[in-house]
Design an enzyme around this catalytic site. Structure first.
Site, short mmCIF file in Angstrom:
data_model
loop_
_atom_site.label_atom_id
_atom_site.label_comp_id
_atom_site.label_asym_id
_atom_site.label_seq_id
_atom_site.Cartn_x
_atom_site.Cartn_y
_atom_site.Cartn_z
CB SER A 60 -1.06 0.12 1.32
OG SER A 60 -1.80 -1.34 1.17
CG ASP A 144 -10.29 -16.60 4.41
OD1 ASP A 144 -10.48 -15.46 4.19
OD2 ASP A 144 -10.89 -17.30 4.27
N1 SAH Z 1 -0.78 -4.64 3.67
C1 SAH Z 1 -0.11 -5.16 2.92
C2 SAH Z 1 -1.27 -5.64 1.53
C3 SAH Z 1 -0.98 -5.47 0.61
S1 SAH Z 1 -2.04 -6.03 -0.94
C4 SAH Z 1 1.17 -4.16 2.25
O1 SAH Z 1 1.21 -3.41 2.36
O2 SAH Z 1 2.27 -4.82 1.31
C5 SAH Z 1 -3.16 -7.01 0.06
C6 SAH Z 1 -2.81 -8.27 0.65
O3 SAH Z 1 -4.13 -9.21 0.89
C7 SAH Z 1 -2.25 -8.70 -0.92
O4 SAH Z 1 -1.54 -9.71 -0.40
C8 SAH Z 1 -3.30 -10.80 -0.89
O5 SAH Z 1 -2.94 -11.67 -0.67
C9 SAH Z 1 -3.96 -10.70 1.07
N2 SAH Z 1 -5.40 -10.95 0.94
C10 SAH Z 1 -6.27 -10.72 -0.01
N3 SAH Z 1 -7.21 -12.05 0.51
C11 SAH Z 1 -7.14 -12.32 1.73
C12 SAH Z 1 -7.72 -13.16 2.35
N4 SAH Z 1 -9.15 -13.51 2.70
N5 SAH Z 1 -7.13 -13.59 3.76
C13 SAH Z 1 -5.57 -13.13 3.71
N6 SAH Z 1 -5.02 -12.69 2.73
C14 SAH Z 1 -5.31 -11.85 1.84
#
Ligand code: SAH
Length: 223
Positions: A60, A144
């Site tokens: 992000s 999840d």
């Molecule tokens: N806070 C992180 C954001 C990564 S983008 C950063 O700034 O690096 C969002 C992330 O959520 C992705 O890595 C994606 O794989 C994860 N994600 C999406 N759905 C998810 C779920 N149901 N459970 C766990 N992670 C999930």
């Protein structure tokens, strides 16, 4: 404004976020200064914009990481327990862990195994990160995130880094009373940040905040 905060170094980026009013609290500034974004963002780490990290995920934008820390700060005391859902690059997981030192713990939940490993590897690039990984201040798990992570609940603060389709009950249940949840929620093709507070008596309130653009909180990919 957000996009004017980019800098040539980590320090310049954080100073610019501060000058532009996107970081207002000293503890947030210190924590963000102590974690080098270059360990987490493979491209343009000091630009105030999201960057791809593979697997359709992004790290992000710095101003969103700052907003999350600022909103959760009253609950980020030394010793606090924090859940970071969609931990991706691991950047925010590490910043949150700096904010709850000493004695605190941040659990990063990610549903894509290579990203779980990326978070671990990125955090291990610095001495501070290695120490947190080794002393239990940070734990990355595969799961999840819509189900939270019951094993270490309750949490003083929960951050969700991907846009949820609704207010997942498990997350509210896993919040301590008092505790605070910061999450982007998708409603009618628009996303907004919601700050959800659980008061000491268990009452839950929701506050709708800024419009945002996050990757969705989804089922894990099958491939
Ligand atoms: N806070 C992180 C954001 C990564 S983008 C950063 O700034 O690096 C969002 C992330 O959520 C992705 O890595 C994606 O794989 C994860 N994600 C999406 N759905 C998810 C779920 N149901 N459970 C766990 N992670 C999930």
């Amino acid at each position: 404004m957000a996009w004017r905060s980019s800098g040539a170094t980590n320090e310049a980026l954080i100073e610019n976020l501060s000058k532009n009013g996107l970081i207002t609290q000293d503890r947030v500034k210190k924590a963000m200064l102590s974690v080098d974004r270059a360990h987490y963002a493979p491209h343009a780490p000091y630009e105030d914009s999201p960057q791809p990290i593979g697997h359709r995920a992004t790290i992000s934008a710095p101003h969103m990481h700052a907003a999350a820390c600022e909103a959760l700060l009253p609950y980020l005391r030394p010793g606090a327990r924090v859940l970071d859902i969609g931990s991706g690059s691991g950047y925010l997981t590490h910043v949150l862990a700096e904010l709850v030192k000493p004695g605190g713990k941040v659990v990063g939940v990610e549903h894509i195994q290579p990203l779980v490993e990326m978070g671990m590897g990125n955090t291990r690039k610095s001495a501070e990160g290695r120490e947190l990984m080794d002393d239990g201040g940070i734990r990355y798990v595969k799961g999840d995130g819509r189900l939270g992570w019951a094993g270490e609940a309750p949490y003083d603060a929960i951050h969700v880094g991907a846009a949820a389709a609704g207010f997942h009950q498990a997350l509210i249940e896993q919040l301590r009373a008092p505790g605070r949840l910061f999450m982007p929620v998708e409603e009618e093709q628009m996303q907004h940040i919601y700050v959800i507070d659980k008061k000491e008596d268990g009452t839950v309130t929701r506050t709708k905040d800024m419009g945002v653009r996050y990757v969705p909180l989804t089922d894990a990919p099958t491939e």
